[in-house]
Design a protein around this motif. Structure first.
Motif, PDB file in Angstrom:
ATOM      1  N   ILE A 371       0.813  -1.222   0.000  1.00  0.00           N
ATOM      2  CA  ILE A 371       0.000   0.000   0.000  1.00  0.00           C
ATOM      3  C   ILE A 371       0.843   1.267   0.000  1.00  0.00           C
ATOM      4  O   ILE A 371       0.362   2.326  -0.361  1.00  0.00           O
ATOM      5  CB  ILE A 371      -1.024   0.025   1.157  1.00  0.00           C
ATOM      6  N   ARG A 372       2.118   1.181   0.367  1.00  0.00           N
ATOM      7  CA  ARG A 372       2.928   2.406   0.348  1.00  0.00           C
ATOM      8  C   ARG A 372       3.168   2.913  -1.078  1.00  0.00           C
ATOM      9  O   ARG A 372       3.479   4.066  -1.291  1.00  0.00           O
ATOM     10  CB  ARG A 372       4.245   2.193   1.093  1.00  0.00           C
ATOM     11  N   TYR A 395      -8.973  -6.129  -0.866  1.00  0.00           N
ATOM     12  CA  TYR A 395      -8.792  -5.779   0.537  1.00  0.00           C
ATOM     13  C   TYR A 395      -7.297  -5.752   0.817  1.00  0.00           C
ATOM     14  O   TYR A 395      -6.494  -6.107  -0.067  1.00  0.00           O
ATOM     15  CB  TYR A 395      -9.500  -6.782   1.455  1.00  0.00           C
ATOM     16  N   VAL A 396      -6.952  -5.288   2.029  1.00  0.00           N
ATOM     17  CA  VAL A 396      -5.532  -5.202   2.361  1.00  0.00           C
ATOM     18  C   VAL A 396      -5.152  -6.341   3.290  1.00  0.00           C
ATOM     19  O   VAL A 396      -5.867  -6.644   4.238  1.00  0.00           O
ATOM     20  CB  VAL A 396      -5.196  -3.857   3.024  1.00  0.00           C
ATOM     21  N   GLU A 397      -4.059  -7.003   2.982  1.00  0.00           N
ATOM     22  CA  GLU A 397      -3.558  -8.077   3.841  1.00  0.00           C
ATOM     23  C   GLU A 397      -2.041  -7.981   3.863  1.00  0.00           C
ATOM     24  O   GLU A 397      -1.419  -7.878   2.809  1.00  0.00           O
ATOM     25  CB  GLU A 397      -3.991  -9.431   3.278  1.00  0.00           C
ATOM     26  N   GLY A 398      -1.486  -7.974   5.066  1.00  0.00           N
ATOM     27  CA  GLY A 398      -0.031  -7.863   5.178  1.00  0.00           C
ATOM     28  C   GLY A 398       0.497  -6.631   4.467  1.00  0.00           C
ATOM     29  O   GLY A 398       1.532  -6.665   3.806  1.00  0.00           O
ATOM     30  N   SER A 399      -0.249  -5.520   4.602  1.00  0.00           N
ATOM     31  CA  SER A 399       0.152  -4.245   4.020  1.00  0.00           C
ATOM     32  C   SER A 399       0.238  -4.237   2.500  1.00  0.00           C
ATOM     33  O   SER A 399       0.901  -3.389   1.914  1.00  0.00           O
ATOM     34  CB  SER A 399       1.480  -3.755   4.604  1.00  0.00           C
ATOM     35  N   TRP A 401      -2.321  -4.770  -1.181  1.00  0.00           N
ATOM     36  CA  TRP A 401      -3.628  -5.015  -1.743  1.00  0.00           C
ATOM     37  C   TRP A 401      -3.725  -6.440  -2.256  1.00  0.00           C
ATOM     38  O   TRP A 401      -2.761  -6.986  -2.798  1.00  0.00           O
ATOM     39  CB  TRP A 401      -3.913  -4.048  -2.899  1.00  0.00           C
TER      40      TRP A 401
END
Lengths: 477, 477
Positions: A371-372, A395-399, A401
């Motif tokens: 996501i960064r 969705y977001v998982e472990g930072s 998408w």
């Protein structure tokens, strides 16, 4: 656990008796070789060619195995002969010299003739008559190999060479042809010269690590480090007659590994079965079907017809295609447990892929950017939010998408049929294989292969061995 | 693409109107708070206790949201009171002070009382009357937080705090309790002080990278590097009243990530739906069944009964057990796509594991040592050659031994039932969860959950959201 079998020496003595040609056999073979050498000389002379004809290879060096002579007759032509006519002219001479016998045109770098004379395989091979180092064709080194090895071997060491060759044949690592990717006869001779005896070779090989470099003639004395950079292969044996060539260049990592593990096993439990590939009784068809069922995996047989070309090209293309298809299956999330290529070198070639499951679920977890990374995230969301191929998420998982999307192929058989329909060039299938596919492709899953299995004993033997999976000589530790 | 919706300012003005308490609501809440403060003082005095009683939290700081006041009344007791009687004595006083109203005993580090008075939630919490820095119990800092924040906020910034809180509630990241692992009210206030406004917070958050450190009071001025070592959490906000404490310690990585992605989405397309969780209409049962079928994956519902304990302990144990079970499934080669825990905090708790496939093939590829490691190889061969668990091999692949062996569990439901039969302590299920399992465990696969789904609307809503998978506010990009 004490092993009560034969000793190393007993087994070797026994094998050596069997593989050493008798005086009579040796006389007959040399007589045949002389006769054909003469034939070639006569035919060449008639054609107005100034050639030197000589027996080379194992018969010349007296390192051939009883009942399996391979007579190599080399015709050395002047360097003035153009490369274009070199192959065809010499082939013509070879044909005439063995007129009336079975003839098969073979191909290495250039064509040569294999014929069967009085039940003995005879190769008539052209090369250029060059000074050492001024090689023109790949076969030009052969006479130098003969001249180098012959005076260094005596009766004892020739026996050690025979043991090594027979051992390698038994465990399936002998032969530099592409199909095998193993050890040539010349390489066996050099290993014997380097280590001194069959036993010493096995002991050394049992401890070989990832990379092994042998420079018998010390071409690189004091510059051993350079060698690692010059030769990339796992086994390097610098050719005594050509420091730029690795005699073991054709040895594939797998054959090397098999040689290592078989050496260990033989040293621990010497037995004659290492030297003689046992006949494996194929499973009965009903046992095959039940064996496939209990494994639970899916074995896919990709069958195609014959490919008209020489063996080395065929196998080069088969292996290349196998790698490409394996990669394609993995990219489509099919876990390949094992894969092999099989063919009878005539009208049947086959890729076998064993995968964990024939069917995969429709939903597939697709990992997007961390996501960064804002720009990549924007692109990912544009592609997947609300799209028809999106099942869940993003969705977001472990930072990062994640989107759960629809898988393109859920059936391994359908995937292979689809990708190979037009020959499979775009997934990396090699040219000649690709050409053979459209008219002959058949994809069979598991017990669907039973028909072919019943009608083709060679394939039945092969598949039985495949299912067993372990080297024949690996009985226990 | 031009966005034609409302502007950031319009949306915020609209939300702010709704979340700011009216004068009347504010008066009523303060009146209630005063009354209860008085009650506690009287009861404590009767018990001969020298306590200071004061309203703390969002009501004291005037940062609470309209229609959702949470009245926190703190009773500060002398440091001479022993820790053993601290909780129970104060609980007794709180009970008497709210006699006649609904009472629920809660627990953070020590017990406290939650009651509902005139429809308003009131927490009566004990703490020690300490000097700053000489903390005895975890709640001792709270009065200092009130005293620190209150004078720094004005009407405008209090509005910004309210917007931030409401936004966080809307996207599901508000609340420091273990179930949520999100942002506390105090943290919202400090973020507002640090960045200045709701918009500035969102803009900053949208660019947050892996680790973010805020030291508003500059406790570590010139020693910022130390901070990274002292606090391991992804978000660090040094407590202005205690430089050894991270106000954001409870914020889990997932909540932080969700805050980041929601901030970006809101900045790009401001909309009031971010602040108000929409009601999601659950799928009809027959649509649920067909949705599950087309996904193709396997969703396993591990259902157990209620666990009698306070919320934070329950969720701590649930999450720990979820992680342990996920690990156990992966160790048994089941690819977990997604897993969540759900519970109604009463008589139902549930782990949900979505795996690629319910059944795995019997055969499993088991990688052994690299062949260069002779001793390990010997051990590997002793174990697998000719063993009853060996299906194929051993053979060498990629220079290591491989055996194809029988998998212990091929059915994910059977695996879970087997491992949880006795509570699952040995696979890492937490104590209280493990105790609840034997009498209430039920493992359901895919559409087998339809019965529970029809009878439990909360679960139906939850599962519908799970299947949708994406954040509610992620409409398009």
């Amino acid at each position: 656990m004490t092993y009560l079998g034969s000793t190393f020496e007993e087994v070797c003595a026994d094998v050596l008796r069997k593989v050493t040609p008798s005086d009579r056999e040796r006389r007959n073979t040399l007589k045949l070789a002389d006769r054909l050498t003469n034939n070639v000389m006569v035919v060449a002379k008639e054609a107005g060619l100034d050639v030197k004809v000589r027996v080379e290879g194992s018969v010349a060096k007296d390192t051939w195995l009883s009942k399996e002579p391979d007579v190599d007759i080399f015709m050395r032509v002047p360097t003035t002969m153009p490369r274009e006519s070199f192959g065809t002219t010499c082939l013509e001479i070879a044909r005439k010299a063995t007129e009336g016998f079975k003839q098969i045109e073979r191909f290495a770098e250039h064509p040569y003739l294999e014929s069967v004379v009085d039940g003995v395989r005879v190769n008539i091979v052209p090369c250029y008559q060059v000074e050492r180092g001024e090689w023109i064709s790949a076969t030009d080194r052969t006479p130098f190999h003969t001249d180098y090895v012959k005076p260094l071997l005596d009766e004892t060491t020739r026996g050690e060479v025979r043991l090594l060759k027979k051992f390698m044949k038994g465990i399936g690592v002998y032969g530099a042809e592409i199909r095998v990717g193993g050890f040539s006869g010349y390489l066996c001779e050099l290993l014997t010269l380097n280590y001194g005896s069959f036993m010493k070779i096995l002991k050394a090989v049992a401890d070989w690590k990832e990379k092994r470099i042998i420079d018998y003639e010390k071409h690189y004395d004091g510059r051993e480090r350079e060698l690692e950079k010059i030769f990339g292969e796992p086994l390097v044996l610098v050719d005594p007659v050509d420091k730029g060539r690795n005699v073991a260049a054709a040895v594939r990592r797998e054959r090397l590994d098999e040689f290592v593990i078989a050496s260990r096993a033989f040293l621990q439990r010497p037995d004659s079965w290492f030297f003689t590939p046992d006949y494996i009784a194929p499973l009965k068809v009903k046992d095959l079907v039940s064996t496939l069922k209990t494994r639970g995996s899916t074995i896919v047989f990709v069958k195609l017809g014959g490919v008209k070309t020489v063996s080395d090209i065929l196998w080069g293309q088969l292996y290349k295609s196998q790698r490409a298809l394996r990669k394609m299956l993995r990219q489509n999330d099919f876990d390949v447990i094992r894969d092999v290529t099989w063919g009878d070198e005539e009208d049947l070639n086959m890729f076998i892929f064993e995968v964990e499951q024939r069917f995969l679920p429709l939903v597939k977890k697709h990992f997007g950017p961390p996501i960064r990374k804002r720009i990549e995230c924007k692109r990912f969301l544009e592609k997947h939010v609300g799209a028809s191929h999106t099942i869940s998420g993003p969705y977001v998982e472990g930072s990062r998408w994640v989107a759960e999307i629809k898988r393109e192929y859920t059936d391994v058989a359908e995937l292979l049929n689809e990708k190979l329909r037009d020959g499979g060039r775009h997934v990396g299938v090699a040219h000649l294989i690709s050409q053979a596919i459209p008219n002959s492709l058949e994809v069979m899953v598991n017990e669907k292969v039973a028909g072919l299995y019943s009608s083709n004993p060679k394939f039945a033997k092969f598949l039985t061995e495949y299912l067993e999976g372990k080297p024949r000589w690996l009985v226990h530790e």
